[in-house]
Scaffold this active site. Structure first.
Site: not given
Length: 407
Positions: A232-233
């Site tokens: 994700s991030m």
């Protein structure tokens, strides 16, 4: 994928699918997830917490009874599921950092995971990784107790996931394939954020370098075959680190990100330069009001901004959006990555559509773009619902990469 629950709240559905996804590696049971979801009032954060906590308490209670009676496998399985359910319980509460409920649920999630970790063979070992004037919490997964150096995967989560959740997101899949796996929470991630107040930082190489230093002290780690995976991030943090930490032999971004600032400016009129100036201004009351309206109408924005203020350590929605401007691989950073890189992409990503392709296009190292589709059931952000498929493809790529001698 069709929303089987919460038809009017895609964020609630996505987080439900996320828990379902962890069925593949023992982090949930389908009936437990569905029955919990059916009790939740759609869009109500308090209801979400109450019902997931109730399920987690029940499952952890059964696990404790099983352990006391000597049923170690049943106890391990129950603690794993309870850990995931406690993680889910506190997920939407970070708009109120002093709320004791999210500290309670987080600490219970960690406690249950550690109870399960002690029941594996070999055990999953909690570790503390030296970092600046403190340590970062993590876990070391070994294939066996021989101390044999093996190809190694370092993993970290992203904007909202925990080190414990990585058990289901690829750590056990690595052990099954003969890898040593080291997972950890960095600044801004749950352990350091909950207990030390550490917030995210864009210069992630200053996080990863101490982790690689630590990994190289472990007999189970082959120093010439250390890969880094960010979720994700983490799909921008890990590439940022790899641009400067060249001991890494491979990089995996699940899913790839190039410029988080794009998500901050996309709904604000004006040029990128004008928008950045407005986000960073001492005062911008019209923009502040607009962001509040967006949060009121959009469940994704409501959660992301509330959580984002918490993990970035800022007090306003505009300050959170401004903080994202510092997380970019533009300006030649992506081009500095040297190791073979796998960029994953989700066909139906609702957060960062198009960013994996941007990252891929800027890479000058050996590179692969891997697209996961809705037809396969893997088209959502980070591919919940298709963990076995996802892990097979990622680890097959890593197997092949490490089998090829470095140039």
């Amino acid at each position: 994928m069709k929303q089987l629950l919460f038809p009017n709240n895609i964020q609630f559905w996505y987080e439900t699918l996320r828990s379902m996804s962890h069925i593949a590696y023992g982090g949930a049971d389908f009936g437990e997830v569905v029955s919990t979801g059916e009790r939740i009032v759609e869009g109500d954060y308090a209801s979400w917490y109450t019902e997931w906590l109730a399920t987690a308490d029940r499952v952890s209670g059964e696990a404790e009874k099983a352990l006391a009676a000597g049923h170690r496998v049943s106890a391990r399985d129950g603690f794993l599921r309870a850990s995931n359910y406690y993680r889910s319980a506190e997920f939407f509460l970070h708009g109120h950092p002093c709320d004791p409920r999210h500290d309670h649920a987080y600490d219970r999630s960690v406690a249950c995971f550690r109870a399960a970790a002690a029941l594996f063979t070999p055990i999953i070992e909690p570790v503390e990784i030296p970092y600046e004037d403190t340590t970062l919490p993590g876990y070391l997964y070994r294939v066996d107790d021989s101390g044999t150096p093996r190809p190694t995967l370092i993993m970290h989560n992203g904007f909202d996931g925990t080190a414990e959740e990585l058990h289901f997101f690829g750590a056990m899949a690595g052990v099954e394939r003969g890898y040593t796996v080291l997972v950890f929470d960095g600044p801004g991630m749950p352990g350091p954020r909950h207990h030390e107040g550490l917030v995210f930082r864009p210069d992630w190489e200053n996080v990863i370098t101490p982790v690689v230093d630590f990994a190289e002290t472990l007999p189970d780690v082959d120093d010439t075959r250390i890969a880094l995976l960010g979720i994700s991030m983490g799909g921008i943090l890990a590439p940022r680190a790899a641009a400067f930490e060249h001991r890494l032999a491979a990089l995996i971004a699940v899913d790839g990100l190039y410029d988080l600032g794009e998500t901050s400016v996309r709904n604000i009129p004006g040029t990128r330069e004008e928008t950045e100036r407005l986000l960073r201004a001492d005062s911008a009351p019209e923009l502040d009001a607009s962001l509040e309206q967006i949060m009121a109408k959009d469940p994704i924005a409501r959660w992301a901004i509330n959580h984002g203020m918490y993990v970035m350590g800022v007090d306003t929605p505009r300050a959170f959006n401004a903080s994202y401007l510092d997380y970019t691989l533009a300006g030649g950073i992506a081009e500095r990555i040297q190791c073979p890189t796998l960029v994953c992409d989700a066909e139906e990503d609702m957060f960062f559509k198009g960013q994996p392709e941007q990252l891929f296009d800027h890479l000058t190292c050996p590179k692969t773009l891997m697209v996961f589709t809705a037809e396969e059931g893997s088209g959502a952000h980070c591919h919940p619902g298709a963990m076995r498929l996802t892990q097979a493809r990622i680890y097959d790529w890593l197997d092949d990469t490490f089998a090829t001698p470095a140039a």
